[in-house]
Design an enzyme around this catalytic site. Structure first.
Site, mmCIF file in Angstrom:
data_model
loop_
_atom_site.group_PDB
_atom_site.id
_atom_site.type_symbol
_atom_site.label_atom_id
_atom_site.label_comp_id
_atom_site.label_asym_id
_atom_site.label_seq_id
_atom_site.Cartn_x
_atom_site.Cartn_y
_atom_site.Cartn_z
ATOM 1 N N CYS A 196 13.651 11.071 5.719
ATOM 2 C CA CYS A 196 13.737 11.150 7.287
ATOM 3 C C CYS A 196 15.269 11.613 7.739
ATOM 4 C CB CYS A 196 13.806 9.386 6.996
ATOM 5 S SG CYS A 196 13.979 8.337 6.416
ATOM 6 N N LYS B 198 1.018 -1.189 -0.029
ATOM 7 C CA LYS B 198 0.020 -0.047 -0.029
ATOM 8 C C LYS B 198 1.043 1.367 0.094
ATOM 9 C CE LYS B 198 -1.664 3.214 2.069
ATOM 10 N NZ LYS B 198 -1.101 4.189 0.881
HETATM 11 P P1 NAD Z 1 2.539 8.773 6.852
HETATM 12 O O1 NAD Z 1 2.295 8.417 7.969
HETATM 13 O O2 NAD Z 1 0.816 9.640 7.099
HETATM 14 O O3 NAD Z 1 1.972 7.976 5.930
HETATM 15 C C1 NAD Z 1 2.894 7.100 5.499
HETATM 16 C C2 NAD Z 1 1.996 5.812 4.958
HETATM 17 O O4 NAD Z 1 1.009 4.919 5.899
HETATM 18 C C3 NAD Z 1 1.549 6.175 3.611
HETATM 19 O O5 NAD Z 1 1.047 4.914 2.702
HETATM 20 C C4 NAD Z 1 -0.057 5.947 4.311
HETATM 21 O O6 NAD Z 1 -1.247 6.324 3.445
HETATM 22 C C5 NAD Z 1 -0.223 5.629 5.104
HETATM 23 N N1 NAD Z 1 -1.247 4.937 6.902
HETATM 24 C C6 NAD Z 1 -1.784 6.210 7.035
HETATM 25 N N2 NAD Z 1 -2.722 6.195 7.773
HETATM 26 C C7 NAD Z 1 -2.707 4.564 7.746
HETATM 27 C C8 NAD Z 1 -3.401 3.899 9.269
HETATM 28 N N3 NAD Z 1 -3.549 4.071 9.657
HETATM 29 N N4 NAD Z 1 -3.269 2.241 8.622
HETATM 30 C C9 NAD Z 1 -2.020 2.181 7.237
HETATM 31 N N5 NAD Z 1 -1.538 2.832 7.016
HETATM 32 C C10 NAD Z 1 -1.746 3.767 6.754
HETATM 33 O O7 NAD Z 1 3.727 9.355 6.644
HETATM 34 P P2 NAD Z 1 4.036 9.877 5.337
HETATM 35 O O8 NAD Z 1 3.459 11.336 5.700
HETATM 36 O O9 NAD Z 1 3.593 9.463 3.555
HETATM 37 O O10 NAD Z 1 5.592 10.348 5.478
HETATM 38 C C11 NAD Z 1 6.103 10.884 5.944
HETATM 39 C C12 NAD Z 1 6.983 10.230 7.436
HETATM 40 O O11 NAD Z 1 7.208 9.244 6.594
HETATM 41 C C13 NAD Z 1 8.074 11.655 8.044
HETATM 42 O O12 NAD Z 1 7.546 11.584 9.207
HETATM 43 C C14 NAD Z 1 9.634 10.319 7.529
HETATM 44 O O13 NAD Z 1 9.824 11.011 9.054
HETATM 45 C C15 NAD Z 1 8.637 9.042 8.299
HETATM 46 N N6 NAD Z 1 9.753 8.608 6.730
HETATM 47 C C16 NAD Z 1 10.663 7.384 8.001
HETATM 48 C C17 NAD Z 1 11.302 6.678 7.109
HETATM 49 C C18 NAD Z 1 12.744 5.983 8.320
HETATM 50 O O14 NAD Z 1 13.511 5.585 7.216
HETATM 51 N N7 NAD Z 1 12.724 5.854 9.605
HETATM 52 C C19 NAD Z 1 11.537 7.128 5.869
HETATM 53 C C20 NAD Z 1 10.824 8.408 5.333
HETATM 54 C C21 NAD Z 1 10.301 8.502 5.480
#
Ligand code: NAD
Length: 489
Positions: A289, A180
């Site tokens: 990130c 997803k």
């Molecule tokens: P997000 O948490 O809003 O979404 C990430 C994914 O989760 C998306 O596909 C979203 O649709 C899905 N999602 C959202 N709610 C959900 C739920 N209730 N159940 C299941 N899936 C759900 O994050 P974002 O805004 O897409 O990305 C930015 C964030 O990602 C930042 O906090 C960044 O630091 C983090 N990030 C971390 C890493 C790492 O390796 N640690 C790498 C890249 C990004």
């Protein structure tokens, strides 16, 4: 299937059981450089998710019995095919996410290919542990088996790069998957499905459902047919997914947010530290990130470092990602508003904005007036307690602060809820190593940034996540290990 140059939005489809499946409902996806709708993605619901999980479950008995060499052969074909489609994939990633095409070409897409290649090769060379106990007449050894169906959920900042870092190890170790991707950046994942099908991956082994986190994502993490969840995204969503996984006793990996610090000691080689730090703050619009968002500079060189950092940052070109620019637009209007709100908070907390938003002009021609552009922004004179110094901004904004002693900087760097990475600059090896070992983060770079070996464990501490990913570490997540004790005497 081709990337449409017409005014009609690209309509993408779920990929379930080896077929592209039309949806009854679609979501708009925007080109961040113009604010125009450029693609429509399925607004998948629990029925679509259930269909995908069932196909994955049906394919599992066959796929889990293939040999590592058979799986590796297909994964290498996928890697080759990603490389052959480098230009097309890079252009789509840029249009969907806002990053410069040049960056997608040298970072995102090559890394996606490398993910498949690295896990294909390493799975063929994996050895399990054994322990002989002659005094008992027994030998112990372990075997690893795939877990089953893996739910792979990824964010919008490095769309293909991060999703393939989940797909490759999961498939290499014999699992079937339901992916997803982020609803904001789905296009390259859809393009990947075609490449995967052409590479001969059996139907149902990989399934892709597009849509929102609250509907498709939620249905996926709660599905009883899913055995393991791998999530990369924000800490808040990760916290929720962790609770759901715990409730259902499912394996889970969480790669979450960060508030990463750069530390510049007074003996740092500024000719290297300044450009590398700029890269670490603003590459991919600061939407990685691992980007640096706090910089602590030893007091003796603070003024010089600030001057050089600001001067070079002001020279960075921001503009349409198809052109020769360092930064494109942010990913969405919502995200741009969030990033700007932190700059407002900084001002209210008494900060000085040295360059960027509200200081330097950014004028772009039509049709980019409605794009989500912002200049790289450097802030100083903020207390560590400010939300800008504590919370993840995830954009091209960095806060600078002077420090005096080694002990002080370690304490201040660790004084946030996150623990993803740090970059430390200086010459004295003993000091650099002392500091590196006391930082509460998953990765420390010394005199460099973002150099990655996929064989090394990657992950975060504290609220930056749980678990480690890498060619051997990902096996902890995607396989179950059984110890067999054999009495031979
Ligand atoms: P997000 O948490 O809003 O979404 C990430 C994914 O989760 C998306 O596909 C979203 O649709 C899905 N999602 C959202 N709610 C959900 C739920 N209730 N159940 C299941 N899936 C759900 O994050 P974002 O805004 O897409 O990305 C930015 C964030 O990602 C930042 O906090 C960044 O630091 C983090 N990030 C971390 C890493 C790492 O390796 N640690 C790498 C890249 C990004």
């Amino acid at each position: 299937m081709s990337l449409s140059d017409t005014l009609k939005p690209l309509v993408i489809e779920n990929f379930i059981g080896g077929s592209f499946v039309k949806s009854s409902k679609y979501l708009d996806s925007f080109d961040p450089s113009t604010g125009e709708i450029w693609a429509q993605i399925p607004d998948s619901d629990p029925t679509d998710v259930d269909d995908a999980v069932q196909h994955a479950r049906n394919a599992f008995p066959m796929w889990s019995k293939t040999t590592a060499a058979e799986r590796a052969k297909i994964l290498i074909k996928i890697a080759d095919s990603i490389e052959e489609n480098l230009d097309k994939l890079a252009q789509a990633e840029s249009k969907d996410q806002g990053k410069p095409v040049s960056l997608a070409k040298r970072m995102d897409i090559p890394r996606a290919a490398l993910n498949f290649r690295a896990f294909a090769e390493s799975i063929c060379h994996h050895v399990n542990i054994s322990n002989n106990l002659p005094e008992m007449g027994c030998i112990n050894f372990t075997v690893r088996n795939p877990v089953g169906v893996a739910a792979l959920i990824s964010p919008w900042n490095l769309p293909l790069y991060l999703l393939t870092f989940k797909i490759a190890p999961a498939l290499a170790s014999g699992n079937c998957v339901v992916c997803k991707p982020s609803e904001i950046t789905s296009v390259t994942s859809w393009m990947l499905c075609k490449l995967i099908k052409d590479a001969g991956l059996p139907n149902g082994v990989l399934n892709m459902v597009f849509g929102t986190g609250s509907k498709a994502g939620e249905a996926l993490i709660n599905h009883q047919g899913v055995n393991v969840i791998s999530f990369t995204g924000s800490t808040n969503v990760g916290r929720h997914i962790g609770k759901v996984a715990a409730n259902n006793i499912k394996k889970v990996s969480l790669e979450l947010g960060g508030k990463n610090a750069g530390i510049i000691f007074d003996d740092a080689d500024l000719s290297k530290a300044v450009p590398a730090t700029i890269n670490s703050c603003f590459l991919n619009q600061g939407e990685i990130c691992l980007c640096t968002s706090r910089i602590f500079v030893q007091r003796a060189i603070f003024e010089e470092f600030v001057q050089r950092l600001v001067k070079e940052t002001k020279n960075l070109k921001v503009g349409p990602p198809t052109e020769d620019v360092f930064m494109g637009p942010l990913v969405s209007q919502v995200h741009l508003d969030k990033v700007r709100s932190y700059i407002d908070i900084a001002r209210k907390d008494g900060a000085r904005v040295l360059c960027g938003e509200s200081v330097d002009e950014l004028s772009l021609p039509a049709p980019y007036h409605k794009g989500y552009f912002i200049r790289p922004t450097i802030i100083t004179e903020l207390p560590d307690s400010s939300a800008c110094m504590q919370e993840e901004i995830f954009g091209p904004v960095v806060c600078l602060s002077p420090f005096d002693s080694e002990e002080e900087v370690i304490e201040r760097v660790n004084n946030v809820k996150y623990g993803l990475c740090s970059a430390v600059w200086g010459q004295k090896g003993d000091r650099l190593l002392r500091v590196a070992q006391q930082l509460h983060v998953g990765t420390v770079w010394i005199n460099c940034w973002l150099v990655r070996s996929l064989d090394m464990p990657f992950g975060g501490m504290k609220e930056s996540g749980i678990g480690r990913e890498g060619t051997s570490h990902s096996l902890e997540l995607y396989t179950e290990e059984t110890t067999i004790c054999y009495k031979y005497q």
